[in-house]
Design a protein around this motif. Structure first.
Motif: not given
Length: 560
Positions: A306-307, A315-316, A318, A327, A330, A343-346, A399
């Motif tokens: 998940r990186d 990140e989740w 999605k 998502c 999440s 692609i966000d870091d959450h 995020d």
């Protein structure tokens, strides 16, 4: 512990089923239902549904007991008045008796492939004894099951099914706790406890026997928090049942069931936190040992899988093409946090992983392992959260995409902004700025805080994770506030949350999946993934008698 403090409301949609605490349950063929008030009856959830009808529309009710597996209630309906007494004999038979003007009949398709349902009746001096029987094989077998139930001792069944809830100590609740509602919440946890079956070799929990049915990762963790106040062994089972389904690669799936499931997703990693909280109640080192290795392995899987952008933050997964659930991994299915394709870091995922590593370090100390590597890994990730996800101008954690362009910030304010406090990631100064946002009346500090999207955001609505208040998120924020000594604010959050659950239990008879933060819209009329009730994206409304709402109420009611 007076009899009059037992749950006693026949609420529309109330869950009815047999509990795994009392015997065998069946995941594939289970006689479960939802209470109905128009008309007065039980909607048996059998795909398609079958109605067990007792009379006309419910006008008023009174009685001593309404549980999901036993009831003794007097009602007045549009077709007359009478009494209903009922209890489950097992997960395939529901026994009862009606008196006065009440009758009993089945309406719907009795016989379908893989499930047949039958009703048997017998006249009594005061009314009609009845039993509904369910069979996965044949109508003849269902009829035989129903006939056998007519000879069950109904008084004894009602006593047996209500014994757990009746026997709980509920006379020393925290300020704001309501004894009847406390017992109602305990009843919900009991109903959603399932017996060992198939690949799940111990007792396990589900958010709601209908419609979810499965064993979900983060739901099970919250259930354990509630169970820890009622039955430590059941709390441990709720966690271990999930861990024991772990894949060889370390992944723990979003959900599992007695029959094998195929899952791409995981879910919010909070099992180590829940396990530590349970250990604080039970002191069971063997339980801690059973959690420690597998949950460390799960952390390794998350860092490996998940990186995606390789920057050290997680990140989740999605799925932006699924409009109503972009998502699911999440747990915030349709949140506007996930409306964009980047692609966000959450912030919630990374905060939870920091806390999981911290809890694993605590376990290591108890078990004689070296906690230093776990603490170092937690500190490294916490530093990245502060470096990349703290927005100094807004005073919030947000995020963010992997680049440095300002457009990569997801500047919409959500309840997730406060979750770094659960892992003590913010400095005191940062936490103070977070609390300033939290307590602004036009933002998050609404009559029922904390909305999942700030009230002053254009995306704010009454649709599931796009605004409504969820008690599991409130519970996490409550813990985070207490980490920083904001005890008065935390207590106000606790009491307002409990008051909302109490209000709608007494008005509607249920404990709900989520609530209107303005405390105006009835839970029945809130949207769920694009529509109200059957018009929503999943064809159901806000779920009644929901597991983690009940669990967090219990934990708050027993808090100090």
């Amino acid at each position: 512990m007076g009899e009059n403090m037992m749950p006693n409301i026949w609420g529309d949609g109330k869950l009815l089923c047999f509990s795994g605490l009392d015997g065998e349950t069946s995941w594939a063929c289970n006689l479960m239902g939802s209470a109905r008030v128009k008309p007065f009856g039980i909607l048996l959830r059998l795909y398609p549904d079958v109605l067990l009808r007792f009379g006309g529309d419910l006008l008023s009710q009174g009685g001593e007991l309404v549980l999901g597996d036993a009831a003794d209630v007097h009602v007045d309906t549009t077709e007359g008045e009478g009494s209903l007494r009922t209890a489950y004999a097992d997960c395939w038979r529901l026994v009862g008796e009606v008196t006065g003007s009440l009758t009993v009949e089945l309406e719907g398709d009795w016989e379908r492939e893989n499930r047949c349902v039958a009703l048997a009746t017998r006249p009594t001096e005061e009314g009609t004894r009845w039993c509904v029987g369910l069979s996965p094989r044949s109508l003849d077998e269902a009829c035989g099951s129903a006939e056998s139930g007519l000879d069950e001792d109904l008084d004894a069944l009602i006593e047996e099914r209500s014994a757990f809830v009746r026997g709980l100590e509920a006379d020393k609740l925290a300020e704001g706790g309501d004894e009847r509602l406390f017992r109602k919440c305990a009843e919900i946890l009991k109903l959603n406890a399932r017996a060992p079956e198939g690949q799940i070799e111990r007792r396990w929990t589900t958010p709601d026997v209908w419609p979810h049915r499965h064993m979900w990762l983060w739901d099970s963790a919250f259930h354990a928090i509630g169970w820890a106040e009622l039955d430590g062994a059941m709390a441990q089972d709720a966690i271990l049942a999930v861990i024991e389904q772990q894949g060889e690669d370390g992944k723990i799936h979003l959900c599992e069931a007695p029959e094998p499931q195929s899952q791409r997703h995981t879910q919010p990693p909070i099992l180590a936190w829940a396990a530590w909280r349970v250990f604080e109640k039970t002191g069971d080192r063997e339980f801690l040992q059973a959690c420690y290795g597998p949950l460390g392995h799960f952390m390794d899987w998350l860092f490996r899988e998940r990186d995606v952008n390789g920057n050290g933050l997680l990140e989740w997964l999605k799925e932006v093409e699924i409009e109503r659930c972009r998502c699911g991994e999440s747990g915030w299915d349709n949140s506007p946090r996930f409306d964009r394709e980047i692609i966000d870091d959450h912030i919630d995922l990374n905060s939870m992983v920091v806390r999981e590593l911290q809890m694993l370090a605590k376990m290591a100390e108890v078990l004689g392992d070296d906690p230093a590597p776990l603490r170092a890994r937690a500190a490294e990730l916490a530093a990245l959260v502060n470096e990349r996800l703290w927005h100094p101008d807004l005073g919030l954690y947000l995020d963010r995409g992997p680049g440095d362009d300002l457009a990569e910030w997801m500047t919409m304010k959500s309840a997730a902004c406060f979750l770094p406090m659960i892992a003590c990631i913010p400095t005191v100064q940062q936490a103070t700025r977070l609390v300033d946002h939290l307590t602004r009346p036009g933002e998050f500090w609404l009559p029922v805080p904390v909305p999942t999207v700030a009230a002053d955001e254009p995306q704010f609505s009454d649709d599931m994770w796009r605004g409504p208040t969820w008690m599991n998120i409130n519970y996490l924020i409550w813990e985070g506030l207490r980490n920083y000594g904001f005890d008065n604010i935390a207590d106000t959050l606790r009491r307002r949350s409990m008051a909302a659950v109490e209000r709608w239990y007494y008005e509607a008879g249920g404990v709900f999946e989520y609530y209107d933060p303005q405390d105006e819209t009835h839970p029945f009329r809130q949207q769920r993934k694009g529509g109200v009730g059957a018009e929503g994206g999943t064809g159901i409304g806000v779920i009644r008698d929901y597991g983690w709402t009940a669990a967090t109420y219990i934990a708050w009611a027993k808090s100090s």
